[in-house]
Design an enzyme around this catalytic site. Structure first.
Site, short mmCIF file in Angstrom:
data_model
loop_
_atom_site.label_atom_id
_atom_site.label_comp_id
_atom_site.label_asym_id
_atom_site.label_seq_id
_atom_site.Cartn_x
_atom_site.Cartn_y
_atom_site.Cartn_z
N GLY C 54 0.84 -1.20 0.00
CA GLY C 54 0.00 0.00 0.00
C GLY C 54 0.87 1.24 0.00
CG LEU C 57 -2.25 10.01 3.96
CD1 LEU C 57 -3.13 10.75 4.94
CD2 LEU C 57 -1.19 10.95 3.41
CB ALA C 58 -0.40 4.19 6.75
CG HIS C 280 -19.33 11.35 6.61
ND1 HIS C 280 -20.12 12.43 6.33
CD2 HIS C 280 -18.15 11.86 7.03
CE1 HIS C 280 -19.43 13.53 6.57
NE2 HIS C 280 -18.23 13.21 7.00
NE ARG C 344 -17.45 12.77 10.59
CZ ARG C 344 -16.27 12.55 10.04
NH1 ARG C 344 -15.75 11.34 10.01
NH2 ARG C 344 -15.58 13.55 9.52
CG HIS C 415 -16.31 8.42 5.70
ND1 HIS C 415 -15.83 8.81 4.48
CD2 HIS C 415 -15.66 9.18 6.62
CE1 HIS C 415 -14.94 9.76 4.65
NE2 HIS C 415 -14.80 10.00 5.93
CG LEU C 455 -6.23 12.96 6.51
CD1 LEU C 455 -6.23 14.34 5.86
CD2 LEU C 455 -6.11 11.89 5.44
#
Lengths: 255, 248, 652
Positions: C54, C57-58, C280, C344, C415, C455
């Protein structure tokens, strides 16, 4: 289907992979500025821009000189003679003219070679055409290449016609440019060739001037309007100025 | 809606390709263009045919995966990504031509899927700021004037879809390259590598076989993120500056 | 149906203890752990290979950082470029306890908000570490050239988000995820150019290679050629994202999938809290059966938009023809204190309830109005345009409706998944040498994730946590034995993968992979979605094995395995959804409490709010795989709260 190729300007393939290229440029000595310019598509465009502007400057002067034909053969012939004595006594007879010629030939050659190489690169970058074609950019933009070829051929004819007289219609008389010009524009093909070339020049300048400004990095969002207007003015003035001579000869204004 | 689709089919990179014609019916105006292709593909699979291969992922206009030339326009008639294009932009009975991005630097993988790894290699050549993890000073150590920050952002919006290359008559990647160069070169953090970045990225762009820029402006017209044409001018300026300033 | 009784008849195994978690004051634990961890000599690092699956971001940040440290990294993404990982789509922002606003924020407050927001189902140690690292993330990203929004003074701008009382969210217009991802992608690109990262794009992990109980590699398929290959390493890091696509319709990207984590689960990595999914409230409703995915509209719209439905059932007049007194502003009515700004999960459930009553609007009655008429009157159209213009444009492009004239229609959508592979404090799964980071693990968000925290967690894991903790594993496990494709464990994994793909191609039935995906997704949405009941979950658990059986009888995948074959990719992912869905339902069934995103109708307060049952369920549920369709084993990790004391949420 051809897989990716690495292309250089001189048609030889780069042996190394792109990744190692990128790394190599990091660690090795960087090539000289001239080399960098000549090897890069952006550099080639810079060369085209500068050589184009040189030719454009010449054309403005040339066009103004042509207009002297409206003041009679004496003034026109005198002007032509003065070009040869320009710079005297510092320069010898015709030296200035030859310097200009050398610079112009260099500009034409650099412009043409760059254009040729860039065009080859562009054509190779899109080996398969779209089935559904659509042209959106302006006529001037799309005709730069053909226009350039027309202009190159015209320059050859123009020199053979009015500088060397090789293909001149009627007896070419060295030192009598006024009469020579009248001769050329007394034939239908002389007029056709000339007017077509001048129209091509107008289109070429219209996109070329603005494009050169972008290539040299002087364009900006705020300046864009000014540059485009300037390009249009230059194109119209040059076209009108050059075309006025054959038109004047054809209509008998100049005889 | 009933539509006639003419789609580029090509089994793999080596095989020759050709346009194939399909009829689709029952297309809703609310479908996205890709959902319309999904419908076609479901029918093809049930008929035992291979579905039309196309790249897509986020379907919200940000990942940059989708890449179709629709009736001669990269991403179709609207200024957006293909995934955000809806069938209401078409009329019942229309014939729609669907082709892959065409560029020698983007070889076809299959049908409408192309290999855009050349873009990745341009970034690898210098489209970064060398800031290894852990070396960063406090985020407020260097204020960045807002106009510069905004300009950096506007260029950083590029999604790397390749529409600029697809639309350019020369298959040039100047708009893509300039977006990243301008993003990083306008920031103080990008200053130390300012010259090498633009020189190396442009050199790699050339090596990948992209065409040169003739400033036709087609790229900026096709760009779904609105990267402007003057971006190229700004990069030209950076490049010329770099040829003078770079240490040899 | 023997499967049903078998599967729900799970056994509770020995409790699970996080052996890596240091003790002592919570603020010192991360330092303690880093000091206690063994290090790998810089000169020896290049001898170690780490696989990262992957490039979001991670994964992107982890790959770049490990390579910077000197490790040899082999990285994979199924997209054509690492820059397209779905982190790119995150809109809102990233939290950090910088306290640049001087509004009372601190590491401790971010820690507190996150534990509470997670409804007390996350580990205090992990969350505190996350809050500490949040500060460094912003520094790192700014240094990389991430163009965060700035003020005229040149300093970073912040905004508030999701009900917290401080402004700690850093953002880059509505594209924060994109900008952060490009930062990580660029750092990764630099390492690829330097030869430290070997990137395999368009390559999908299909199995994990476990040798002598340790993760030693992966089986992956080159999606272009179809070639199945094996890759070996000293450790494997999964950064493959969440599993929201089990629901078919979600805000996830079309190709986001659960295969990497599910295959790891089958090989021995326990799966924690699979039922914790976030729904969401503000997404664009579906327009019909052709719908392939859902698009999120930023939560910030609820700051000025008013949510309503008609008072009468089946009122199908256009919104502007419904008079004021026939509208039900149900959030303002039921939650007068918070109004349209309830969390939410509450907003989502309330929307579902009014739609279930038959008062929903738009096609199929699956939507509620989000009305800006009052805001436009109050602030003027220009101000609204300034604040929400890009979102309104996006809405108009998708729906062809002008939200300035007619109210938006919104509906909740899946979400984010808080559950994931169980990891210890070092982010290591129950398979030694297998690490899980980002959304792929379960660790930091408990039962509900706060806005702008995904994030933060992805980058914390990738830039800072994993690169520190993986050293300890590599230093303690110097692999001397070289493995190759001939090793029996490797051959077995490859054979299993090939058999599975060949079987998919061989069935030649009469249903497409998408039709099964849609079926399992609709089932999950109905019974394991916003509100869950024992009855519904049991129904789903009865149905899933039937769908699975039908799948293997009727699936049709054209083409071959030795080519670019998107149907085959999809079908193979659906195979795993059909198993994961079952585990999610079982987890939801066993957790007979309501907490965060998991709402069990049987467990609510008298006024209809979620009722947590801390005495029975204050634990993370980690499931151990046994066999397809067989009951897994439950291992409980008790959660201890020393700093933030559990309280029942109230928003009325």
């Amino acid at each position: 289907m051809e897989m990716r190729r690495f292309m250089s300007w001189t048609d030889e393939d780069f042996p190394s992979s792109v990744v190692s290229m990128a790394l190599a440029t990091r660690t090795d000595r960087r090539p000289s500025m001239t080399r960098t310019l000549w090897d890069s598509s952006v550099g080639k465009k810079t060369i085209m821009a500068v050589s184009g502007l040189v030719m454009l400057g010449y054309l403005v002067v040339h066009m103004l000189g042509n207009l002297k034909i409206f003041f009679g053969s004496d003034e026109f012939n005198h002007y032509a003679h003065w070009l040869r004595t320009l710079g005297e006594p510092f320069l010898h007879y015709e030296w200035a003219l030859w310097i200009v010629r050398v610079v112009l030939v260099a500009a034409v050659v650099l412009h043409a070679v760059s254009a040729y190489q860039l065009s080859r690169r562009d054509l190779r970058a899109r080996p398969t055409a779209y089935v559904h074609r659509k042209a959106r950019s302006s006529y001037a933009t799309r005709t730069m290449r053909y226009g350039g070829v027309i202009l190159a051929l015209f320059i050859v004819w123009h020199i053979l016609d009015l500088t060397t007289g090789t293909v001149h219609s009627g007896g070419f008389q060295s030192g009598h440019p006024y009469q020579n010009v009248l001769d050329t524009f007394s034939t239908w093909y002389g007029n056709v060739i000339y007017i077509v070339a001048v129209l091509a020049l107008g289109l070429h300048v219209q996109h070329g001037f603005w494009s050169a400004a972008q290539t040299l990095g002087v364009g900006s969002a705020t300046r864009d309007r000014v540059l485009k207007t300037l390009a249009n003015v230059l194109a119209v003035v040059l076209t009108a100025g050059f075309v006025s001579v054959p038109v004047a000869v054809m209509t008998g204004v100049v005889s | 809606m009933k539509l006639t689709l003419r789609v580029w089919r090509q089994q793999n990179a080596e095989a020759p390709g050709a346009m194939a014609t399909y009829e689709v019916d029952g297309i809703s105006q609310d479908m996205s263009f890709l959902e319309m292709l999904d419908t076609l593909n479901e029918e093809l699979i049930l008929g035992g045919d291979e579905p039309v291969a196309f790249d897509h992922d986020c379907r919200e206009g940000i990942c940059g995966a989708c890449s179709l030339v629709i009736n001669g326009d990269a991403h179709g008639p609207e200024r957006t990504t293909t995934c955000q294009l809806h069938m209401r932009s078409f009329d019942d009975g229309d014939t729609i031509d669907i082709e892959p991005w065409r560029a020698s630097a983007f070889p076809v993988v299959k049908d409408l899927v192309v290999d855009r790894s050349s873009f990745d290699r341009i970034i690898q050549a210098g489209g970064y700021i060398s800031a290894p993890t852990g070396t960063a000073p406090d985020a407020h150590a260097t204020p960045v004037p807002k106009p510069d920050a905004d300009s950096a952002f506007e260029h950083a919006e590029c999604i790397g879809c390749g529409a600029c290359v697809a639309a350019c008559p020369n298959g040039s990647a100047m708009l893509f390259t300039s977006a990243k160069v301008n993003h990083l070169n306008v920031l103080p953090q990008g200053a130390p590598e300012r010259e090498t970045r633009v020189l190396d990225m442009v050199a790699t762009m050339d090596d990948e076989g992209f065409g040169g820029c003739t400033l036709t402006g087609e790229c900026a017209t096709a760009c779904p993120k609105g990267i402007p044409l003057p971006s190229i001018t700004a990069m030209n300026k950076e490049w010329l500056r770099a040829t003078r300033k770079v240490r040899r | 149906m023997p499967d049903l009784s078998d599967y729900t008849n799970y056994r509770t195994g020995e409790p699970l203890v996080d052996a890596k978690a240091p003790t002592g004051p919570v603020a010192e634990r991360w330092d303690t752990r880093r000091f206690e961890a063994k290090l790998v000599n810089p000169a020896n690092r290049r001898k170690h290979t780490v696989i990262v699956v992957g490039t979001g971001l991670a994964g992107g940040s982890a790959g770049a950082t490990l390579a910077e440290q000197g490790y040899h990294v082999i990285q994979f993404c199924f997209q054509d470029s690492p820059r397209r990982a779905h982190s790119v789509a995150a809109q809102g922002g990233i939290n950090a306890a910088k306290n640049y606003r001087n509004d009372g924020d601190s590491v401790h407050r971010l820690f507190y908000d996150t534990v509470k927001g997670g409804d007390f189902r996350a580990r205090e140690s992990n969350v505190h570490r996350l809050a500490e690292i949040s500060v460094e993330i912003i520094d790192q990203c700014v240094a990389q050239g991430v163009p965060f929004a700035r003020e005229y003074g040149g300093l970073l701008d912040n905004r508030s988000f999701g009900g917290v009382q401080v402004s700690r969210t850093f953002y880059a217009r509505g594209q924060t995820g994109q900008q952060l991802l490009l930062g990580a992608y660029q750092a990764l690109s630099r390492q690829i150019a330097a030869g430290n990262v070997e990137l395999h794009s368009r390559t999908e992990m299909l199995d994990l290679v476990v040798v002598d109980g340790k993760a030693r590699g992966i089986v992956a398929r080159d999606l272009v050629t179809g070639k199945i290959d094996t890759y070996f390493a000293d450790a494997v890091v999964l950064a493959s994202g969440g599993y929201g696509n089990v629901f078919y319709l979600s805000t996830n990207a079309m190709n986001s999938n659960a295969t990497a984590i599910w295959r790891a689960h089958r090989r021995g990595a326990w799966f924690a809290n699979p039922c914790f999914t976030q729904i969401h409230p503000t997404c664009i409703p579906r327009t019909g059966d052709h719908q392939s995915k859902l698009t999120l509209m930023s939560e910030s719209l609820r700051n000025d938009g008013r949510i309503w439905v008609p008072k009468a059932k089946g009122d199908d007049r256009p919104a502007n023809r419904i008079p004021e007194d026939e509208r039900d502003y149900y959030l303002e009515r039921v939650y007068p204190a918070f109004g349209n700004l309830v969390p939410r999960d509450i907003a989502s459930r309330a929307a579902k309830n009014v739609c279930d009553e038959g008062r929903g609007v738009g096609p199929g009655g699956q939507g509620v109005y989000l009305d800006f008429a009052e805001a436009i009157e109050r602030m003027g159209r220009k101000k609204v345009e300034e604040k929400y213009g890009n979102l309104f444009d996006m809405y108009a492009r998708i729906t062809a409706e002008d939200p300035y004239e007619t109210p938006m229609r919104i509906y909740p959508a899946v979400h984010y998944t808080m559950g994931g592979l169980w990891v210890d404090y070092d982010l290591q799964t129950t398979i030694p040498g297998l690490f899980a980071i980002g959304e792929a693990n379960f660790s930091d968000h408990g039962a509900n994730r706060l806005g702008a925290s995904a994030l933060m967690q992805g980058l914390a894991d990738g830039y800072f946590v994993l690169p520190s903790t993986i050293n300890d594993y590599l230093a303690r496990n110097p692999h001397t034995e070289e493995i190759d494709a001939g090793h029996p464990a490797v051959a077995e994994a490859v054979a299993e993968t090939e058999d599975r793909l060949n079987l998919l191609l061989a069935v030649d039935g009469d249903r497409t992979p998408d039709s099964f995906h849609r079926e399992i997704g609709e089932l999950m949405w109905e019974f394991c979605g916003m509100a869950r009941t024992e009855e519904g979950l049991r129904k789903a658990l009865g149905r899933i094995p039937q769908i699975r059986e039908e799948f293997w009888r009727r699936i049709k995948v054209p083409g071959t395995g030795e080519q670019f074959n998107q149907s085959l990719e999809k079908a193979n992912r659906v195979v795993d959804y059909l198993e994961l869905a079952e585990l999610m339902c079982l987890d939801a069934l066993h957790r007979a409490e309501s907490c965060g995103g998991h709402f069990r109708e049987e467990s609510q307060t008298p006024d209809g709010e979620a009722a947590r049952r801390d005495e029975e369920f204050s634990y993370a549920a980690a499931w151990e795989f046994s066999a397809t369709g067989d009951a897994p084993v439950l291992h409980k990790e008790d959660l201890v709260f020393e700093y933030v004391h559990p309280t029942q949420r109230s928003y009325a």
